[in-house]
Design an enzyme around this catalytic site. Structure first.
Site, PDB file in Angstrom:
ATOM      1  N   GLU A  76      -8.898  30.518  73.874  1.00  0.00           N
ATOM      2  CA  GLU A  76      -8.213  29.497  73.096  1.00  0.00           C
ATOM      3  C   GLU A  76      -7.546  30.094  71.854  1.00  0.00           C
ATOM      4  O   GLU A  76      -8.145  30.143  70.778  1.00  0.00           O
ATOM      5  CB  GLU A  76      -9.197  28.407  72.686  1.00  0.00           C
ATOM      6  CG  GLU A  76      -9.817  27.682  73.865  1.00  0.00           C
ATOM      7  CD  GLU A  76     -10.811  26.621  73.444  1.00  0.00           C
ATOM      8  OE1 GLU A  76     -10.519  25.430  73.639  1.00  0.00           O
ATOM      9  OE2 GLU A  76     -11.864  26.996  72.884  1.00  0.00           O
ATOM     10  N   ASN A 107      -4.019  27.257  75.159  1.00  0.00           N
ATOM     11  CA  ASN A 107      -5.002  27.825  76.069  1.00  0.00           C
ATOM     12  C   ASN A 107      -4.363  28.645  77.187  1.00  0.00           C
ATOM     13  O   ASN A 107      -3.285  28.319  77.673  1.00  0.00           O
ATOM     14  CB  ASN A 107      -5.861  26.725  76.688  1.00  0.00           C
ATOM     15  CG  ASN A 107      -6.668  25.973  75.649  1.00  0.00           C
ATOM     16  OD1 ASN A 107      -6.715  26.367  74.489  1.00  0.00           O
ATOM     17  ND2 ASN A 107      -7.287  24.896  76.057  1.00  0.00           N
TER      18      ASN A 107
END
Length: 200
Positions: free
Chosen positions: A125, A75
């Site tokens: 992500e 992330n």
């Protein structure tokens, strides 16, 4: 007359009940559904786009990628990218990832609110399509996003979500072998530390 709605405000599709179809963005418009000629720019299930670049240290997310889905993501913070996140609609993208000094890897990436989990904030992500033996939190990740796969969507079960993510990974993996996309693996941005190249 057929009406296709593209809401300008996220998570407001329920307000467009009179439309024949509600889509996430114009990237998802399929004219053939309405008796029109299909777009010709899709390639192997992907939509090429002008590359865009983001990067930063890998941060801890919600912990669902590895623990719930079995798909570890790397992330990135969204703080520096509010304008880019406004410009690019939620969905699944793909491209190349440069990770510290480890190398350059294929990646698929979700941008959005993860409707299955009901996130209240938009997230970035990336899923690096490589088996790593350890975490790399805090390491510098540089991304070249070169194409689009599909809109963000909800799923009836975690199993169907996992299956779709793996399908996205297969699509990205195949597409990145095409010369159209493979050439971006050599982008200088992927190999240059961010603190010195002025990108952030």
């Amino acid at each position: 007359m057929e009406v296709v709605a593209v809401p300008s405000i996220p998570k407001q599709s329920h307000l467009y009940t009179s439309a024949d179809e509600v889509i996430n963005s114009l990237l998802d418009l399929q004219p053939e559904k309405w008796g029109l000629p299909p777009f010709q720019d899709w390639v192997e299930g992907t939509l090429p786009m002008q590359p865009w670049f983001i990067g930063g240290p890998v941060i801890k997310g919600f912990g669902r990628g590895s623990k719930v889905l079995g798909i570890p993501t790397a992330n990135l913070s969204t703080e520096a990218y509010s304008d880019l996140l406004t410009e690019h609609p939620s969905g699944v993208y793909f491209g190349w990832a440069g990770l510290s000094d480890r190398g350059i890897y294929k990646m698929a990436m979700s941008i959005g609110w993860n409707p299955y989990f009901g996130n209240s904030e938009k997230t970035i992500e990336p899923w690096l399509l490589h088996q790593f033996t350890e975490d790399f939190y805090g390491e510098e990740l540089r991304l070249a996003i070169v194409g689009y796969i599909r809109p963000e969507e909800n799923f009836p079960s975690v199993e169907s979500l996992i299956a779709k993510i793996h399908e996205d990974g297969r699509i990205a993996n195949r597409a990145l072998d095409l010369p159209l996309y493979s050439k971006y693996k050599d982008e200088p941005f992927l190999k240059t530390p961010l603190q010195r190249n002025g990108k952030i």
